[in-house]
Design a protein around this motif. Structure first.
Motif, PDB file in Angstrom:
ATOM      1  N   GLU A  85       0.806  -1.226   0.000  1.00  0.00           N
ATOM      2  CA  GLU A  85       0.000   0.000   0.000  1.00  0.00           C
ATOM      3  C   GLU A  85       0.841   1.281   0.000  1.00  0.00           C
ATOM      4  O   GLU A  85       0.331   2.362  -0.299  1.00  0.00           O
ATOM      5  N   ALA A  86       2.137   1.199   0.287  1.00  0.00           N
ATOM      6  CA  ALA A  86       3.006   2.377   0.239  1.00  0.00           C
ATOM      7  C   ALA A  86       3.240   2.852  -1.196  1.00  0.00           C
ATOM      8  O   ALA A  86       3.606   4.009  -1.417  1.00  0.00           O
ATOM      9  N   PHE A  87       3.020   1.969  -2.191  1.00  0.00           N
ATOM     10  CA  PHE A  87       3.167   2.381  -3.585  1.00  0.00           C
ATOM     11  C   PHE A  87       1.989   3.264  -3.974  1.00  0.00           C
ATOM     12  O   PHE A  87       0.834   2.868  -3.853  1.00  0.00           O
ATOM     13  N   LYS A  88       2.299   4.481  -4.429  1.00  0.00           N
ATOM     14  CA  LYS A  88       1.270   5.449  -4.830  1.00  0.00           C
ATOM     15  C   LYS A  88       1.235   5.564  -6.349  1.00  0.00           C
ATOM     16  O   LYS A  88       2.268   5.610  -7.015  1.00  0.00           O
ATOM     17  N   ASN A  89       0.018   5.667  -6.883  1.00  0.00           N
ATOM     18  CA  ASN A  89      -0.205   5.834  -8.311  1.00  0.00           C
ATOM     19  C   ASN A  89       0.232   7.241  -8.721  1.00  0.00           C
ATOM     20  O   ASN A  89      -0.226   8.225  -8.160  1.00  0.00           O
ATOM     21  N   MET A  90       1.114   7.323  -9.709  1.00  0.00           N
ATOM     22  CA  MET A  90       1.614   8.614 -10.175  1.00  0.00           C
ATOM     23  C   MET A  90       0.705   9.279 -11.192  1.00  0.00           C
ATOM     24  O   MET A  90       0.939  10.409 -11.595  1.00  0.00           O
ATOM     25  N   GLY A  91      -0.353   8.594 -11.619  1.00  0.00           N
ATOM     26  CA  GLY A  91      -1.300   9.195 -12.545  1.00  0.00           C
ATOM     27  C   GLY A  91      -0.866   9.057 -13.996  1.00  0.00           C
ATOM     28  O   GLY A  91       0.039   8.294 -14.326  1.00  0.00           O
ATOM     29  N   PHE A  92      -1.531   9.813 -14.862  1.00  0.00           N
ATOM     30  CA  PHE A  92      -1.214   9.759 -16.286  1.00  0.00           C
ATOM     31  C   PHE A  92       0.218  10.215 -16.527  1.00  0.00           C
ATOM     32  O   PHE A  92       0.694  11.170 -15.933  1.00  0.00           O
ATOM     33  N   MET A  93       0.886   9.521 -17.457  1.00  0.00           N
ATOM     34  CA  MET A  93       2.235   9.883 -17.866  1.00  0.00           C
ATOM     35  C   MET A  93       2.191  10.323 -19.331  1.00  0.00           C
ATOM     36  O   MET A  93       1.218  10.082 -20.033  1.00  0.00           O
ATOM     37  N   GLY A  94       3.257  10.969 -19.792  1.00  0.00           N
ATOM     38  CA  GLY A  94       3.326  11.490 -21.157  1.00  0.00           C
ATOM     39  C   GLY A  94       3.255  10.400 -22.209  1.00  0.00           C
ATOM     40  O   GLY A  94       3.546   9.229 -21.952  1.00  0.00           O
ATOM     41  N   ASP A  95       2.898  10.797 -23.436  1.00  0.00           N
ATOM     42  CA  ASP A  95       2.655   9.831 -24.505  1.00  0.00           C
ATOM     43  C   ASP A  95       3.907   9.154 -25.040  1.00  0.00           C
ATOM     44  O   ASP A  95       3.817   8.199 -25.808  1.00  0.00           O
ATOM     45  N   GLN A  96       5.096   9.574 -24.637  1.00  0.00           N
ATOM     46  CA  GLN A  96       6.304   8.857 -25.039  1.00  0.00           C
ATOM     47  C   GLN A  96       6.565   7.679 -24.107  1.00  0.00           C
ATOM     48  O   GLN A  96       7.507   6.911 -24.328  1.00  0.00           O
ATOM     49  N   GLY A  97       5.749   7.521 -23.084  1.00  0.00           N
ATOM     50  CA  GLY A  97       5.893   6.402 -22.158  1.00  0.00           C
ATOM     51  C   GLY A  97       7.085   6.581 -21.243  1.00  0.00           C
ATOM     52  O   GLY A  97       7.305   7.667 -20.707  1.00  0.00           O
ATOM     53  N   PHE A  98       7.865   5.547 -21.093  1.00  0.00           N
ATOM     54  CA  PHE A  98       9.027   5.540 -20.209  1.00  0.00           C
ATOM     55  C   PHE A  98      10.263   5.253 -21.059  1.00  0.00           C
ATOM     56  O   PHE A  98      10.281   4.300 -21.823  1.00  0.00           O
ATOM     57  N   VAL A  99      11.279   6.073 -20.908  1.00  0.00           N
ATOM     58  CA  VAL A  99      12.512   5.901 -21.679  1.00  0.00           C
ATOM     59  C   VAL A  99      13.609   5.470 -20.718  1.00  0.00           C
ATOM     60  O   VAL A  99      13.965   6.206 -19.796  1.00  0.00           O
ATOM     61  N   PHE A 100      14.131   4.263 -20.945  1.00  0.00           N
ATOM     62  CA  PHE A 100      15.195   3.703 -20.119  1.00  0.00           C
ATOM     63  C   PHE A 100      16.508   3.875 -20.872  1.00  0.00           C
ATOM     64  O   PHE A 100      16.697   3.271 -21.922  1.00  0.00           O
TER      65      PHE A 100
END
Length: 191
Positions: A41-56
């Motif tokens: 439960e400590a993990f919080k939803n960060m909400g909508f993210m940008g349309d490029q997604g996640f760049v690793f």
């Protein structure tokens, strides 16, 4: 060793779990060890993210040892740097606290107050919930990350407001991993 053919079943585009897909918790929060366990439960939803997604991003170097003639005679691993870049699209307290620091964001009496003092140095853990095109689950766990670079923020009627953030992904001393991926297999059956 038997020869196997390539399989399109092992390829796919990433979409993200409907409703919520990027979760952040304070470092030290128990991490999931599969792709189906409910998050702490400590993990919080960060909400909508940008349309490029996640760049690793990944960069590394090697050290080359040379002899008196300048010939390469040995190599060893050098520096490793890994980052995660994304854009926070929702302006809400949980996400902004990760971007600017827990003590720099308040939400009281109908007003969200954000003190921009640059990126914070708090250490977090993250989880990204993705679905491949064929519906297979792909959960990426980031044991240790630090928000270390604020990017550009555009405010215009032609673009959604967002907070561009790059996290430094650190090698976790306990697990020895930068990331752990839990992906539904096409080659073995679930137990």
């Amino acid at each position: 060793m038997p020869v196997t053919n390539n399989s399109t079943a092992n390829t796919g585009y990433a979409k993200f779990k409907p409703g919520a897909y990027f979760f952040v918790a304070p470092y030290g929060t128990p991490l999931p060890t599969d792709n189906s366990t409910v998050l702490d439960e400590a993990f919080k939803n960060m909400g909508f993210m940008g349309d490029q997604g996640f760049v690793f991003s990944n960069s590394s170097s090697t050290n080359t040892g040379r002899d008196a003639n300048g010939d390469a005679i040995a190599t060893s691993a050098g520096e490793v740097e890994k980052t995660l870049q994304c854009v926070f699209r929702e302006l809400k307290a949980d996400g902004l606290k990760v971007v600017y620091g827990q003590g720099n964001v308040t939400d009281a009496d109908g007003v969200l107050t954000v003190h921009d003092k640059g990126p914070n140095s708090e250490v977090y853990s993250g989880v990204i919930e993705a679905l491949l095109a064929d519906g297979r689950k792909d959960r990426k766990v980031i044991p240790q990350m630090v928000p270390n670079q604020l990017g550009s923020e555009t405010m215009a009627y032609t673009e959604l407001v967002g907070k561009d953030m790059t996290f430094a992904v650190l090698l976790d001393g306990t697990l020895g991993d930068y990331y752990v991926d839990y992906i539904d297999s096409t080659e073995t059956e679930a137990a």
